[in-house]
Design a protein around this motif. Sequence first.
Motif, PDB file in Angstrom:
ATOM      1  N   ASN A 466       1.016  -1.151   0.005  1.00 45.07           N
ATOM      2  CA  ASN A 466       0.094  -0.015  -0.002  1.00 45.07           C
ATOM      3  C   ASN A 466       0.906   1.103   0.117  1.00 45.07           C
ATOM      4  N   GLY A 467       0.274   2.300   0.329  1.00 42.09           N
ATOM      5  CA  GLY A 467       1.147   3.602   0.353  1.00 42.09           C
ATOM      6  C   GLY A 467       2.082   3.789   1.175  1.00 42.09           C
ATOM      7  N   PHE A 483       8.783  -0.778   5.750  1.00 35.02           N
ATOM      8  CA  PHE A 483       7.907   0.510   5.779  1.00 35.02           C
ATOM      9  C   PHE A 483       8.686   1.362   4.726  1.00 35.02           C
ATOM     10  N   THR A 484       7.596   2.061   4.014  1.00 32.55           N
ATOM     11  CA  THR A 484       7.962   2.846   2.959  1.00 32.55           C
ATOM     12  C   THR A 484       7.661   4.375   3.034  1.00 32.55           C
ATOM     13  N   SER A 485       7.016   4.716   4.083  1.00 40.22           N
ATOM     14  CA  SER A 485       6.494   6.303   4.453  1.00 40.22           C
ATOM     15  C   SER A 485       7.605   7.079   4.538  1.00 40.22           C
ATOM     16  N   ASN A 488       9.896   6.717   7.302  1.00 39.04           N
ATOM     17  CA  ASN A 488       9.418   5.363   7.785  1.00 39.04           C
ATOM     18  C   ASN A 488       8.383   5.563   9.234  1.00 39.04           C
ATOM     19  N   ALA A 489       7.608   6.836   9.020  1.00 35.90           N
ATOM     20  CA  ALA A 489       6.602   7.103  10.300  1.00 35.90           C
ATOM     21  C   ALA A 489       5.469   6.128  10.017  1.00 35.90           C
ATOM     22  N   LEU A 490       5.060   5.851  11.204  1.00 38.95           N
ATOM     23  CA  LEU A 490       3.972   4.877  11.064  1.00 38.95           C
ATOM     24  C   LEU A 490       2.615   5.324  11.272  1.00 38.95           C
ATOM     25  N   ASP A 491       1.806   4.767  10.261  1.00 37.54           N
ATOM     26  CA  ASP A 491       0.622   5.450  10.179  1.00 37.54           C
ATOM     27  C   ASP A 491      -0.571   4.054   9.930  1.00 37.54           C
ATOM     28  N   PRO A 492      -1.829   4.433   9.868  1.00 32.29           N
ATOM     29  CA  PRO A 492      -2.724   3.421   9.800  1.00 32.29           C
ATOM     30  C   PRO A 492      -2.638   2.424   8.600  1.00 32.29           C
ATOM     31  N   GLU A 493      -2.068   2.939   7.453  1.00 33.73           N
ATOM     32  CA  GLU A 493      -1.583   1.846   6.339  1.00 33.73           C
ATOM     33  C   GLU A 493      -0.658   0.897   6.732  1.00 33.73           C
TER      34      GLU A 493
END
Length: 780
Positions: A466-467, A483-485, A488-493
């Motif tokens: 996902n995103g 993680f690819t945000s 690498n901040a953690l989010d609902p995705e």
Amino acid sequence: METTIKKVAVIGAGVMGAGIAAHVANAGVPVVLLDIVPAGATNRNTIAETAVEKMLKADPAPFMSKRCARLITTGNIEDNLDLLADCDWIVEAVIERLDIKQDLYKKVDAVRKAGSVVSSNTSTIPLDQLTGGLSDAFKADFCITHFFNPPRYMRLLEIVQGPQTRADAISTVSAFADVRLGKSVVMCKDRPGFIGNRLGILWILAATVEAIDNGLTVEEADAIIGRPFGIPKTGVFGLMDLVGLDLMPHVLASMVGSLPAGDTFHILNRDLDLIKKMIADGYTGRKGKGGFYRINKAGGGKVKEAVDLKTGEYRVSVKPQLASISAATEAGKKAAAALLAHPDKGGVYARRVMARTLAYAASLVPDVTDSVADIDEAMRLGYNWKFGPFELIDSIGVDALIAILSAEGMEVPPFLTAAVGKTFYKVEDGKRYELRLDGSYAELKRPDGVLMLEDIKRTSKPLLKNGSAALWDIGDGVVCLEFTSKMNALDPEILKLIGQAVKLVPQKGYKALVVYNEGSNFSVGANLGLAIFAANIAAWPIIEEMVEGGQKAYMALKRAPFPVVGAPSGMALGGGCEILLHCDAVQAHAETYMGLVEVGVGLIPGWGGCKEMLHRLSRSKVLPRGPMPAVAKAFETISTATVAKSAMDAQEKSFLRETDGITMNRYRLLADAKAKALALVEGYAPAEPIEFRLPGPSGKVALEMALGQFRRMGKATPHDEVVSMQLAGILSGGATDHTEVLKEEDILALERKAFMTLVRHPGTLARVEHMLLTGKPLRN
């Protein structure tokens, strides 16, 4: 991979020598550190002993744990050369004078054991001069091992061998440096400055001279030469402040005497009166009164100032406003090309510095090395460039660079001309190739024991994506959660994909899961931007849903019917630390910085961090038994936002278990984590649910008393007290006492309640907004 080096000696306890000794000790290997006997000294070992004492107090710390210092035996070269007799590798790091080095080598040769490797840390004296007049046996065991400063943190090691150096001497040192010291080894030819400093010093010189000649400010120069090219934001002038301006004349002098006539270095080099004056006045950089930048504290304030390159006087530092810098920012991944093409003085500067530097890199093939990949590795790891020079050329275009050089009247090196219409790297069938001097391409192969996710991603598609995250098959029945945000901040995705991964692994017959990524940092924690957005519109149910979602996702990993191994590197903060606390095991890169830092933004760990730290500390061998010691220690650790400064430190602070592994070489982390996961597969059963017996209100009162003492000492702000009392309520177990058994879910419920109370508090909202705007904590 095993190595045969069991004991090391370092001769020369200056900054570099002492740092090398400390890093060998970080690897768990005994090391002897020797230096001269100072004239009139009552303590004949004072230089080496003082060096160790200074390193124990230094920040950043040369030691990964203060305990490593116990592995260093200090002495002097007059009384203690016999300590070299059982050393497998002897590193010379004394003053850069050939006569002193050769005299030392003769003494070392008389006492060392047969077959021990001797190396010099020099980068200015050719190897053939170092070994001139010495025995063939000594020459067979001798090489140059050039570390970069500081040795613990800089991952590059350049090795130079002589015509008589034994191949197995090089392979032994290389394997040890790779596996035990975590270095990326680059083989260099015996040329001045080798790769890193040959190119890096030219780049620094060009950036300095061209900034002066073209009327740029230091802020403009650093902004142009920094981030647009993937170079640290310090740029050049900030870098010189960091390493010390007083080193510049020595480095330049060594190059003047060793580089061949006609080298680009000689075209640029000249006396820089400004730098001479700054050094004479004590402005040697951060270690002195300041450098090109300084903080003026006159009148009790803190004003950042910069040197005017024309007058040498300090003025208030100002943000550069050049159109070229704005164009580079807007161009994103094409920033370098956009900057080089811009007509303003920033574009001119970029062309005069970076085009020249990239051309110089091409001119080093084949004189210094035959491999463009080695040059790129040297600049990435020796100077912290995000991209090596040939990667930059590929992004700009070979033909475009040649056009720039021609327009600027600069020489085009033969290797660059030979590359017209080509790229220096190409990928075919998932394999990566580098261009060679003859125009052919050679495959770039990883060493044994190295597994990189970037290679897997070139040849396969994700199992889930996902995103913000992806799941990859990394072979042998193991999958990798990436993680690819941003940061690498953690989010609902990410939380959603964790839930999907836990179901997919057994459904598809996989054996284990590794949580890993190849970002600069494992994870900086939860996405605060989402939280502040939801808070600003009073969408409290959305925030609570995210808190509960994180708890469920992490508990799903913990209770999964297969092993889960965390593999962090860099920062693992807040939620990034919490996910690791829920893994069955962790294989951490040595440079992992873990901590539960939520109090800095006015919150508490809400994804099980409080629960897991309580459990870890209740099983500590160093704390007294009973409910209160673990509670008090968890309170101290979390309320002070303690961050471990290495993986070893993380073990000492109970963020990692003693059974968790540490990998020294970043490139080997995924392979080691995968091996650890596979080792857990046979007979695997999830950890038993945790039960707690906590002190309740009486324990909370004890923590409140401790907090009051911090307040009276001025170490706790008013909002610190608000946050810490919520934390105290969680860790003491709420309305309970030590006779009552609490389950994990009970502590998670307390975390959720405290989190939701704090996220509504104006003091917390102010902290979160301040962190997002400035990147620094607000002490309200």
